[in-house]
Every structure is written in C-alpha cells, then in structure tokens.
Design a protein around this motif. Sequence first.
Motif, PDB file in Angstrom:
ATOM      1  N   THR A  37      33.643  45.133  35.852  1.00 23.56           N
ATOM      2  CA  THR A  37      35.012  44.567  36.133  1.00 23.56           C
ATOM      3  C   THR A  37      34.907  43.500  37.137  1.00 23.56           C
ATOM      4  N   VAL A  74      41.005  48.010  30.827  1.00 25.80           N
ATOM      5  CA  VAL A  74      39.803  47.674  31.814  1.00 25.80           C
ATOM      6  C   VAL A  74      39.436  49.144  32.343  1.00 25.80           C
ATOM      7  N   PHE A 184      41.672  41.601  34.458  1.00 28.81           N
ATOM      8  CA  PHE A 184      40.207  42.150  35.448  1.00 28.81           C
ATOM      9  C   PHE A 184      40.353  42.082  36.693  1.00 28.81           C
ATOM     10  N   THR A 188      39.824  45.322  38.782  1.00 30.34           N
ATOM     11  CA  THR A 188      38.606  45.299  39.960  1.00 30.34           C
ATOM     12  C   THR A 188      39.308  46.157  41.222  1.00 30.34           C
TER      13      THR A 188
END
Length: 297
Positions: A37, A74, A184, A188
């Motif tokens: 990620t 994600v 993303f 993260t």
Amino acid sequence: MNYILLLFIGVIWGGQFVLIDFSLASYTPEQLALLRTFYAAVFLIVFCLVAKRKRYKRDLKTWSKVAAIGVLEVVIPFTLVMWGQQSVSGSMASILMGTIPFFTIILVLLTRVERATKAKFVGMLIGFIGLLVLFAPDLMTTGLSSALLPQLAIMLGALSFASALIIIRSLPNEDAFLLSRDAFIIGTIIMLGINLGNGSLQGMHFALYPFIASIILGVFCSGLVYVLYVSLIKRAGAGFCSLSNYLVPLFGSLLGVIIMGDHISINMVFACLLILLSIAVEPILSLLKRQSRANAS
C-alpha cells in the motif's frame, strides 16, 4: 497498441500472486499489505505531481466514500488475500480473485445501480455454479472445516474489492488518479495503525528478494497498472478494458505453474472456465443482439 496494453495489464495483475508467494517468505500478511500500500501510494503521489492533476474540494460525504474505498479496495483485500495465500497456491488465489466481476454483478443487482437483466441473472447463476465446482472437492472431503478458511478469505477479499467498485461508480466526477492516490494514502495510514497495534513493525526485516518482490507488487501491480488501466479505458473504452478480467485468472494460473510449480486440478480448470463464462454472458448476448438488429435492418 491497445491489445499490447491489455495483455500487459493481464500479466501484471496475474503475476501479483506469484510476487505475494515470494514476499510471504519474509513478511507477515499485515506487513506485506502495509508495504504494498505504501509503495503504491508513493508512486501515485509522484505520478499525480508529474502529471499535474488538479486538486479540488470534496465535501464530507465524498471524503467518507473515499475513505470507504480505501478500506474496501485496499486494506481488506490486500490483508485477506495475503493471509489466504499462506495456505493457498497463487493459481487458486488468481481464480478466486477472478470472481470480482461476478460479485460486482450481484452487488449491482442488489444496489440497483444498474438495470437488472436476464443476462445478469444468468451470469450470476453460472458464476455460482463455478464456485461450487471450485470448492466441491474440499466440501466433500472435509465439509465446512477450517481448511476452507483461506479460500473463503480470498473470496471475501474479492467481494470487498467489488464493493469498492460500486462506491467508485457513485463518484463519476472524481479524477480517477486522485481518487486512487487518496484511497491508497488512507489505506497506508490504516495499515500502519494495524501494524503498530499488533507489533508487526518491530519484527520486520528486509531480505533482498522478498523486498524487491514487495516493491514490484506495490509500484507495478498496484500503482503503474492502475495508470495503464485508466489510460486504456480512455483509449479503447471500458468494455474493451474489462477484458482484463478474463486474463487475470489465466495468467495467474499459468505463472503459478511455470514459476512456483503449482498444481492445477481438473475442477480448478472447469471452475475457472465457468467463472469466466459468467462474466462473458452479458457482453456476448449484447453482441448477438446488435448483430441480429444489424442483419434485420
């Protein structure tokens, strides 16, 4: 050129499962999900800066949808797929992830974002039969035991990804690259929190080959491939680009056999064909209708 791009996208997305197998030799699923990620987010941040994508304001409702996409597209798929691949071959994982369009059809019908058609129902039924064929040997020998959990986890990851696609459809005015970048980044941050919470960062080490595989997984299989995917949609249209859905299980299985020595059973082959057929039903019937209309006129 369009067909070359399409094949390239299929190879990259199909090859991700081999890279996950390599990377899991040194990383836990949570660690690998964070690295993938993070590398993808960095790539997309740089791309958006170089391409000079214009920022614009979002209201709270839109930001909540972007955050949901970050979780569904994600965090959940990356974590579940990588957890599942500890026990499932890359070939099997690629076939299970090939159910994304099948789940998308189901969610489209349930959420009514598109008109329900007979073709969609037929496709859904064929896809369900394909899943039964895929799981039949394990169900007959062990029943609903813990041995099925890794496969079900990967399939749940596919369902989560399909759910994100439905939300993305509700944001037609969003810049695709900025939306992906922000999803993303949010992913993260969440994965970093998860790794800090369970202490995974303390035990992380960077063996050369798994480290390289994780970078390729993030930069190419999550960052670059998305740029290519959007570019191909602009060049050839969404219909043509959707053909990549047929290539992912194909290349994923082939690369798994060639590189990792995976074994592919007969039921896996039949299941893959049925899942691909479930995706192909609607475009095939639409093509036949257009041809019949053209012949009639």
